[in-house]
Design a protein around this motif. Structure first.
Motif, PDB file in Angstrom:
ATOM      1  N   ALA A 158      -0.390  -7.613 -16.401  1.00  0.00           N
ATOM      2  CA  ALA A 158      -0.589  -7.184 -15.128  1.00  0.00           C
ATOM      3  C   ALA A 158      -0.908  -8.354 -14.218  1.00  0.00           C
ATOM      4  CB  ALA A 158      -1.698  -6.076 -15.292  1.00  0.00           C
ATOM      5  N   GLY A 159      -0.320  -8.630 -13.119  1.00  0.00           N
ATOM      6  CA  GLY A 159      -0.555  -9.665 -12.309  1.00  0.00           C
ATOM      7  C   GLY A 159      -1.907  -9.688 -11.495  1.00  0.00           C
ATOM      8  N   TRP A 160      -2.276  -8.323 -11.155  1.00  0.00           N
ATOM      9  CA  TRP A 160      -3.592  -7.880 -10.381  1.00  0.00           C
ATOM     10  C   TRP A 160      -4.710  -8.219 -11.168  1.00  0.00           C
ATOM     11  CZ3 TRP A 160      -6.384  -4.010 -12.509  1.00  0.00           C
ATOM     12  CH2 TRP A 160      -5.852  -3.199 -13.319  1.00  0.00           C
ATOM     13  N   ILE A 161      -4.558  -8.149 -12.466  1.00  0.00           N
ATOM     14  CA  ILE A 161      -5.895  -8.535 -13.544  1.00  0.00           C
ATOM     15  C   ILE A 161      -6.301 -10.109 -13.466  1.00  0.00           C
ATOM     16  CG2 ILE A 161      -6.766  -8.362 -15.846  1.00  0.00           C
ATOM     17  CD1 ILE A 161      -5.496  -5.803 -15.882  1.00  0.00           C
ATOM     18  N   ASP A 162      -7.356 -10.467 -13.388  1.00  0.00           N
ATOM     19  CA  ASP A 162      -7.785 -12.105 -13.521  1.00  0.00           C
ATOM     20  C   ASP A 162      -7.863 -12.178 -15.078  1.00  0.00           C
ATOM     21  OD1 ASP A 162      -8.920 -14.361 -13.505  1.00  0.00           O
ATOM     22  OD2 ASP A 162     -10.905 -13.678 -12.643  1.00  0.00           O
ATOM     23  N   GLN A 163      -6.973 -12.910 -15.674  1.00  0.00           N
ATOM     24  CA  GLN A 163      -6.865 -12.946 -16.953  1.00  0.00           C
ATOM     25  C   GLN A 163      -7.916 -14.176 -17.498  1.00  0.00           C
ATOM     26  OE1 GLN A 163      -4.186 -11.812 -18.613  1.00  0.00           O
ATOM     27  NE2 GLN A 163      -3.591 -10.711 -16.867  1.00  0.00           N
ATOM     28  N   THR A 164      -8.501 -14.512 -16.819  1.00  0.00           N
ATOM     29  CA  THR A 164      -9.832 -15.116 -17.209  1.00  0.00           C
ATOM     30  C   THR A 164     -10.956 -14.491 -17.406  1.00  0.00           C
ATOM     31  OG1 THR A 164     -10.823 -15.909 -14.944  1.00  0.00           O
ATOM     32  CG2 THR A 164      -9.174 -17.315 -16.028  1.00  0.00           C
ATOM     33  N   ASN A 165     -10.866 -13.129 -16.769  1.00  0.00           N
ATOM     34  CA  ASN A 165     -11.816 -12.015 -17.051  1.00  0.00           C
ATOM     35  C   ASN A 165     -11.139 -10.734 -17.071  1.00  0.00           C
ATOM     36  OD1 ASN A 165     -14.388 -10.837 -17.054  1.00  0.00           O
ATOM     37  ND2 ASN A 165     -15.033 -10.938 -14.819  1.00  0.00           N
ATOM     38  N   VAL A 166     -10.671 -10.501 -18.040  1.00  0.00           N
ATOM     39  CA  VAL A 166      -9.736  -9.313 -18.303  1.00  0.00           C
ATOM     40  C   VAL A 166     -10.606  -7.824 -18.097  1.00  0.00           C
ATOM     41  CG1 VAL A 166      -8.218  -7.939 -19.630  1.00  0.00           C
ATOM     42  CG2 VAL A 166      -7.907 -10.425 -19.684  1.00  0.00           C
ATOM     43  N   LEU A 167     -11.639  -7.884 -18.921  1.00  0.00           N
ATOM     44  CA  LEU A 167     -12.293  -6.619 -18.776  1.00  0.00           C
ATOM     45  C   LEU A 167     -13.011  -6.347 -17.577  1.00  0.00           C
ATOM     46  CD1 LEU A 167     -13.726  -6.562 -22.273  1.00  0.00           C
ATOM     47  CD2 LEU A 167     -11.797  -5.413 -21.645  1.00  0.00           C
ATOM     48  N   GLY A 168     -13.357  -7.447 -17.125  1.00  0.00           N
ATOM     49  CA  GLY A 168     -14.397  -7.438 -15.838  1.00  0.00           C
ATOM     50  C   GLY A 168     -13.495  -7.150 -14.480  1.00  0.00           C
ATOM     51  N   SER A 169     -12.404  -7.904 -14.418  1.00  0.00           N
ATOM     52  CA  SER A 169     -11.427  -7.301 -13.518  1.00  0.00           C
ATOM     53  C   SER A 169     -10.597  -6.079 -13.645  1.00  0.00           C
ATOM     54  CB  SER A 169     -10.272  -8.479 -13.691  1.00  0.00           C
ATOM     55  OG  SER A 169      -9.165  -8.326 -12.843  1.00  0.00           O
ATOM     56  N   ALA A 170     -10.371  -5.423 -14.698  1.00  0.00           N
ATOM     57  CA  ALA A 170      -9.972  -4.178 -15.012  1.00  0.00           C
ATOM     58  C   ALA A 170     -10.935  -3.288 -14.458  1.00  0.00           C
ATOM     59  CB  ALA A 170      -9.361  -3.922 -16.449  1.00  0.00           C
ATOM     60  N   PHE A 171     -12.154  -3.157 -14.851  1.00  0.00           N
ATOM     61  CA  PHE A 171     -13.181  -2.567 -14.615  1.00  0.00           C
ATOM     62  C   PHE A 171     -13.622  -2.395 -12.986  1.00  0.00           C
ATOM     63  CE2 PHE A 171     -17.546  -1.228 -13.648  1.00  0.00           C
ATOM     64  CZ  PHE A 171     -17.700   0.093 -14.424  1.00  0.00           C
ATOM     65  N   ALA A 172     -13.533  -3.721 -12.422  1.00  0.00           N
ATOM     66  CA  ALA A 172     -13.848  -3.713 -11.068  1.00  0.00           C
ATOM     67  C   ALA A 172     -12.805  -3.148 -10.096  1.00  0.00           C
ATOM     68  CB  ALA A 172     -14.246  -4.994 -10.531  1.00  0.00           C
ATOM     69  N   LYS A 173     -11.499  -3.095 -10.556  1.00  0.00           N
ATOM     70  CA  LYS A 173     -10.524  -2.605  -9.800  1.00  0.00           C
ATOM     71  C   LYS A 173      -9.957  -1.405  -9.988  1.00  0.00           C
ATOM     72  CE  LYS A 173      -8.843  -7.429  -8.517  1.00  0.00           C
ATOM     73  NZ  LYS A 173      -7.530  -8.294  -8.817  1.00  0.00           N
ATOM     74  N   ALA A 174      -9.982  -1.003 -11.304  1.00  0.00           N
ATOM     75  CA  ALA A 174      -9.426   0.359 -11.512  1.00  0.00           C
ATOM     76  C   ALA A 174     -10.408   1.546 -12.071  1.00  0.00           C
ATOM     77  CB  ALA A 174      -8.444   0.332 -12.682  1.00  0.00           C
ATOM     78  N   VAL A 175     -11.769   1.047 -12.220  1.00  0.00           N
ATOM     79  CA  VAL A 175     -12.567   2.157 -12.645  1.00  0.00           C
ATOM     80  C   VAL A 175     -13.936   2.205 -11.653  1.00  0.00           C
ATOM     81  CG1 VAL A 175     -14.312   2.731 -14.435  1.00  0.00           C
ATOM     82  CG2 VAL A 175     -12.202   1.850 -14.865  1.00  0.00           C
ATOM     83  N   GLN A 176     -14.354   1.024 -11.515  1.00  0.00           N
ATOM     84  CA  GLN A 176     -15.699   1.056 -10.528  1.00  0.00           C
ATOM     85  C   GLN A 176     -15.515   1.977  -9.083  1.00  0.00           C
ATOM     86  OE1 GLN A 176     -17.383  -2.873 -10.172  1.00  0.00           O
ATOM     87  NE2 GLN A 176     -19.223  -2.063  -9.011  1.00  0.00           N
ATOM     88  N   PRO A 177     -14.314   1.412  -8.332  1.00  0.00           N
ATOM     89  CA  PRO A 177     -14.283   2.196  -7.057  1.00  0.00           C
ATOM     90  C   PRO A 177     -14.203   3.660  -7.173  1.00  0.00           C
ATOM     91  CG  PRO A 177     -12.856   0.349  -7.289  1.00  0.00           C
ATOM     92  CD  PRO A 177     -13.229   0.529  -8.637  1.00  0.00           C
ATOM     93  N   PHE A 178     -13.754   4.200  -8.286  1.00  0.00           N
ATOM     94  CA  PHE A 178     -13.585   5.689  -8.361  1.00  0.00           C
ATOM     95  C   PHE A 178     -14.832   6.287  -8.919  1.00  0.00           C
ATOM     96  CE2 PHE A 178      -9.631   3.238  -8.869  1.00  0.00           C
ATOM     97  CZ  PHE A 178      -8.826   3.626  -7.961  1.00  0.00           C
ATOM     98  N   ILE A 179     -15.734   5.915  -9.357  1.00  0.00           N
ATOM     99  CA  ILE A 179     -16.890   6.327 -10.024  1.00  0.00           C
ATOM    100  C   ILE A 179     -17.626   7.593  -9.046  1.00  0.00           C
ATOM    101  CG2 ILE A 179     -19.032   6.277 -11.037  1.00  0.00           C
ATOM    102  CD1 ILE A 179     -18.113   3.790 -12.379  1.00  0.00           C
ATOM    103  N   VAL A 180     -17.894   7.198  -7.953  1.00  0.00           N
ATOM    104  CA  VAL A 180     -18.545   8.044  -6.948  1.00  0.00           C
ATOM    105  C   VAL A 180     -17.651   9.074  -6.598  1.00  0.00           C
ATOM    106  CG1 VAL A 180     -19.570   8.109  -4.889  1.00  0.00           C
ATOM    107  CG2 VAL A 180     -20.112   6.158  -6.260  1.00  0.00           C
ATOM    108  N   TRP A 181     -16.329   8.770  -6.261  1.00  0.00           N
ATOM    109  CA  TRP A 181     -15.285   9.701  -5.904  1.00  0.00           C
ATOM    110  C   TRP A 181     -15.272  10.932  -7.110  1.00  0.00           C
ATOM    111  CZ3 TRP A 181     -13.315  10.329  -1.200  1.00  0.00           C
ATOM    112  CH2 TRP A 181     -13.151   9.030  -0.553  1.00  0.00           C
ATOM    113  N   ASP A 182     -15.164  10.580  -8.158  1.00  0.00           N
ATOM    114  CA  ASP A 182     -15.080  11.520  -9.345  1.00  0.00           C
ATOM    115  C   ASP A 182     -16.352  12.435  -9.378  1.00  0.00           C
ATOM    116  OD1 ASP A 182     -12.591  10.183  -9.694  1.00  0.00           O
ATOM    117  OD2 ASP A 182     -12.600  10.967 -11.773  1.00  0.00           O
ATOM    118  N   ILE A 183     -17.416  11.640  -9.265  1.00  0.00           N
ATOM    119  CA  ILE A 183     -18.784  12.698  -9.392  1.00  0.00           C
ATOM    120  C   ILE A 183     -18.706  13.672  -8.393  1.00  0.00           C
ATOM    121  CG2 ILE A 183     -21.169  12.689  -9.048  1.00  0.00           C
ATOM    122  CD1 ILE A 183     -21.270   9.801 -10.219  1.00  0.00           C
ATOM    123  N   LEU A 184     -18.140  13.176  -7.018  1.00  0.00           N
ATOM    124  CA  LEU A 184     -18.174  14.481  -5.918  1.00  0.00           C
ATOM    125  C   LEU A 184     -17.256  15.217  -6.393  1.00  0.00           C
ATOM    126  CD1 LEU A 184     -18.358  11.820  -3.147  1.00  0.00           C
ATOM    127  CD2 LEU A 184     -20.380  13.425  -3.946  1.00  0.00           C
TER     128      LEU A 184
END
Length: 203
Positions: A158-184
Protein backbone atom coordinates in the motif's frame (compact mmCIF):
# COMPACT_ATOMS: atom_id res chain seq x y z
CA UNK A 1 -36.39 -22.54 15.24
CA UNK A 2 -34.69 -24.54 12.50
CA UNK A 3 -37.22 -23.30 10.00
CA UNK A 4 -37.63 -19.70 11.05
CA UNK A 5 -33.94 -19.11 11.85
CA UNK A 6 -35.01 -16.42 14.30
CA UNK A 7 -36.55 -16.08 17.77
CA UNK A 8 -39.66 -14.41 19.24
CA UNK A 9 -37.27 -11.87 20.79
CA UNK A 10 -36.68 -10.25 17.41
CA UNK A 11 -38.91 -8.05 15.28
CA UNK A 12 -38.88 -10.64 12.53
CA UNK A 13 -39.83 -13.38 14.98
CA UNK A 14 -42.98 -11.50 15.93
CA UNK A 15 -44.30 -11.62 12.39
CA UNK A 16 -43.30 -15.06 11.13
CA UNK A 17 -46.08 -16.89 9.25
CA UNK A 18 -47.31 -20.20 10.69
CA UNK A 19 -46.77 -22.58 7.77
CA UNK A 20 -43.40 -24.25 7.28
CA UNK A 21 -43.15 -23.35 3.59
CA UNK A 22 -44.32 -19.81 4.27
CA UNK A 23 -41.71 -19.43 7.02
CA UNK A 24 -38.94 -20.63 4.73
CA UNK A 25 -40.08 -18.32 1.93
CA UNK A 26 -40.26 -15.45 4.42
CA UNK A 27 -36.72 -16.10 5.61
CA UNK A 28 -35.33 -16.23 2.07
CA UNK A 29 -37.14 -13.05 1.09
CA UNK A 30 -35.89 -11.32 4.23
CA UNK A 31 -32.28 -12.21 3.47
CA UNK A 32 -32.50 -11.06 -0.16
CA UNK A 33 -34.25 -7.79 0.72
CA UNK A 34 -31.69 -7.27 3.47
CA UNK A 35 -28.85 -7.37 0.95
CA UNK A 36 -30.65 -4.70 -1.08
CA UNK A 37 -30.85 -2.45 1.97
CA UNK A 38 -27.14 -2.93 2.71
CA UNK A 39 -26.35 -2.12 -0.93
CA UNK A 40 -28.39 1.08 -0.80
CA UNK A 41 -26.63 2.12 2.41
CA UNK A 42 -23.25 1.32 0.84
CA UNK A 43 -23.99 3.91 -1.83
CA UNK A 44 -24.57 6.55 0.84
CA UNK A 45 -20.92 7.29 1.37
CA UNK A 46 -18.19 9.86 1.63
CA UNK A 47 -15.49 8.61 -0.79
CA UNK A 48 -12.35 8.99 1.31
CA UNK A 49 -9.32 6.73 0.77
CA UNK A 50 -8.55 4.00 1.67
CA UNK A 51 -11.84 3.26 3.44
CA UNK A 52 -14.97 5.27 2.54
CA UNK A 53 -17.45 6.39 5.19
CA UNK A 54 -20.69 4.53 4.45
CA UNK A 55 -23.98 3.59 6.12
CA UNK A 56 -23.37 -0.14 5.70
CA UNK A 57 -22.55 -0.59 9.38
CA UNK A 58 -25.83 1.03 10.38
CA UNK A 59 -27.81 -1.22 8.03
CA UNK A 60 -26.08 -4.41 9.15
CA UNK A 61 -26.40 -3.63 12.87
CA UNK A 62 -30.07 -2.70 12.48
CA UNK A 63 -30.87 -5.78 10.38
CA UNK A 64 -29.12 -8.15 12.77
CA UNK A 65 -30.88 -6.56 15.73
CA UNK A 66 -34.25 -6.85 14.01
CA UNK A 67 -33.79 -10.34 12.52
CA UNK A 68 -31.45 -12.17 14.91
CA UNK A 69 -28.03 -13.76 14.49
CA UNK A 70 -28.68 -16.42 11.88
CA UNK A 71 -30.71 -14.27 9.53
CA UNK A 72 -28.33 -11.35 10.08
CA UNK A 73 -25.22 -13.40 9.30
CA UNK A 74 -26.92 -15.07 6.32
CA UNK A 75 -27.84 -11.65 4.93
CA UNK A 76 -24.28 -10.33 5.19
CA UNK A 77 -22.87 -13.58 3.76
CA UNK A 78 -25.15 -13.34 0.72
CA UNK A 79 -24.21 -9.67 0.34
CA UNK A 80 -20.51 -10.57 0.27
CA UNK A 81 -21.15 -13.38 -2.23
CA UNK A 82 -23.03 -10.96 -4.47
CA UNK A 83 -20.08 -8.59 -4.32
CA UNK A 84 -17.55 -11.36 -5.00
CA UNK A 85 -19.54 -12.38 -8.07
CA UNK A 86 -19.13 -8.88 -9.47
CA UNK A 87 -22.43 -7.24 -8.61
CA UNK A 88 -21.87 -3.54 -7.76
CA UNK A 89 -23.09 -3.86 -4.18
CA UNK A 90 -20.10 -2.32 -2.42
CA UNK A 91 -19.43 1.39 -1.95
CA UNK A 92 -17.59 1.78 -5.28
CA UNK A 93 -18.37 -1.38 -7.21
CA UNK A 94 -17.89 -5.10 -6.79
CA UNK A 95 -15.74 -8.07 -7.73
CA UNK A 96 -13.42 -10.49 -5.98
CA UNK A 97 -10.54 -8.00 -6.23
CA UNK A 98 -12.58 -5.59 -4.11
CA UNK A 99 -12.76 -8.16 -1.32
CA UNK A 100 -8.97 -8.49 -1.19
CA UNK A 101 -8.40 -4.73 -1.36
CA UNK A 102 -7.96 -2.27 1.52
CA UNK A 103 -11.58 -2.64 2.67
CA UNK A 104 -11.59 -6.45 2.56
CA UNK A 105 -11.04 -6.89 6.29
CA UNK A 106 -13.83 -4.48 7.14
CA UNK A 107 -16.22 -6.22 4.74
CA UNK A 108 -15.51 -9.61 6.33
CA UNK A 109 -15.80 -7.91 9.71
CA UNK A 110 -19.44 -7.16 8.89
CA UNK A 111 -20.10 -10.86 9.54
CA UNK A 112 -18.78 -10.42 13.08
CA UNK A 113 -20.86 -7.28 13.62
CA UNK A 114 -23.98 -9.13 12.49
CA UNK A 115 -23.18 -12.18 14.64
CA UNK A 116 -22.57 -10.26 17.86
CA UNK A 117 -25.54 -7.93 17.41
CA UNK A 118 -27.87 -10.74 16.34
CA UNK A 119 -26.75 -12.91 19.25
CA UNK A 120 -27.73 -10.15 21.68
CA UNK A 121 -31.05 -9.60 19.90
CA UNK A 122 -31.92 -13.29 20.08
CA UNK A 123 -31.52 -13.03 23.84
CA UNK A 124 -33.86 -10.10 24.29
CA UNK A 125 -31.74 -7.02 23.66
CA UNK A 126 -34.07 -5.68 20.95
CA UNK A 127 -36.14 -3.90 23.58
CA UNK A 128 -33.20 -2.72 25.69
CA UNK A 129 -31.45 0.32 24.15
CA UNK A 130 -28.30 0.28 26.27
CA UNK A 131 -27.79 -3.49 26.03
CA UNK A 132 -28.31 -3.45 22.26
CA UNK A 133 -26.05 -0.43 21.80
CA UNK A 134 -23.33 -2.11 23.88
CA UNK A 135 -23.56 -5.29 21.78
CA UNK A 136 -23.33 -3.24 18.59
CA UNK A 137 -20.26 -1.43 19.88
CA UNK A 138 -18.57 -4.74 20.71
CA UNK A 139 -19.35 -6.12 17.25
CA UNK A 140 -18.21 -2.90 15.61
CA UNK A 141 -14.96 -2.90 17.61
CA UNK A 142 -14.23 -6.48 16.51
CA UNK A 143 -14.92 -5.45 12.93
CA UNK A 144 -12.36 -2.66 13.28
CA UNK A 145 -9.81 -5.09 14.72
CA UNK A 146 -10.25 -7.41 11.73
CA UNK A 147 -10.12 -4.53 9.26
CA UNK A 148 -7.01 -3.07 10.88
CA UNK A 149 -5.25 -6.46 10.94
CA UNK A 150 -6.06 -6.89 7.25
CA UNK A 151 -4.57 -3.50 6.43
CA UNK A 152 -1.46 -4.26 8.46
CA UNK A 153 -0.93 -7.52 6.58
CA UNK A 154 -1.15 -5.84 3.19
CA UNK A 155 0.78 -2.73 4.28
CA UNK A 156 3.83 -3.58 2.20
CA UNK A 157 1.78 -3.21 -1.00
CA UNK A 158 0.00 0.00 0.00
CA UNK A 159 1.53 3.25 -1.17
CA UNK A 160 -0.60 5.33 1.21
CA UNK A 161 0.94 3.68 4.28
CA UNK A 162 4.09 5.14 5.83
CA UNK A 163 6.45 2.16 5.71
CA UNK A 164 8.48 3.56 8.60
CA UNK A 165 5.40 3.45 10.85
CA UNK A 166 3.08 0.84 9.38
CA UNK A 167 0.74 0.26 12.31
CA UNK A 168 0.46 3.91 13.28
CA UNK A 169 -0.13 4.99 9.69
CA UNK A 170 -2.77 2.32 9.04
CA UNK A 171 -4.59 3.18 12.25
CA UNK A 172 -4.46 6.94 11.64
CA UNK A 173 -5.79 6.73 8.09
CA UNK A 174 -8.17 3.77 8.09
CA UNK A 175 -9.47 3.40 11.63
CA UNK A 176 -9.22 6.56 13.74
CA UNK A 177 -11.26 8.84 11.42
CA UNK A 178 -14.19 6.41 11.50
CA UNK A 179 -14.53 5.68 15.21
CA UNK A 180 -16.85 8.58 16.03
CA UNK A 181 -18.88 7.97 12.87
CA UNK A 182 -19.40 4.34 13.81
CA UNK A 183 -20.41 5.13 17.38
CA UNK A 184 -23.08 7.44 15.98
CA UNK A 185 -24.23 4.80 13.48
CA UNK A 186 -24.50 2.15 16.18
CA UNK A 187 -26.45 4.55 18.39
CA UNK A 188 -28.84 5.31 15.52
CA UNK A 189 -29.29 1.61 14.77
CA UNK A 190 -29.97 0.79 18.42
CA UNK A 191 -32.50 3.61 18.81
CA UNK A 192 -34.23 2.65 15.55
CA UNK A 193 -34.67 -1.01 16.46
CA UNK A 194 -35.60 -0.53 20.11
CA UNK A 195 -38.01 2.23 19.12
CA UNK A 196 -39.66 -0.08 16.60
CA UNK A 197 -39.80 -2.85 19.21
CA UNK A 198 -41.57 -0.64 21.74
CA UNK A 199 -44.01 0.64 19.14
CA UNK A 200 -44.89 -2.87 17.95
CA UNK A 201 -45.09 -4.28 21.48
CA UNK A 202 -47.70 -1.68 22.44
CA UNK A 203 -49.85 -2.81 19.55
Amino acid sequence: MAVTLTTPNTLLGLYQPKGTVAKLASNIATVVLGTLLITLCAKINVPVWPVPVTMQGFAIAALAAAFGMRIGVATVALYLVEGALGLPVFATGGGLAYLVGPTGGFLLGFLVLAAVTGFAADRGASGKPLALFAAMLVGDALMFVLGFAWLALMAGQAGWIDQTNVLGSAFAKAVQPFIVWDILKMALAAVTVTGAWKLISKR
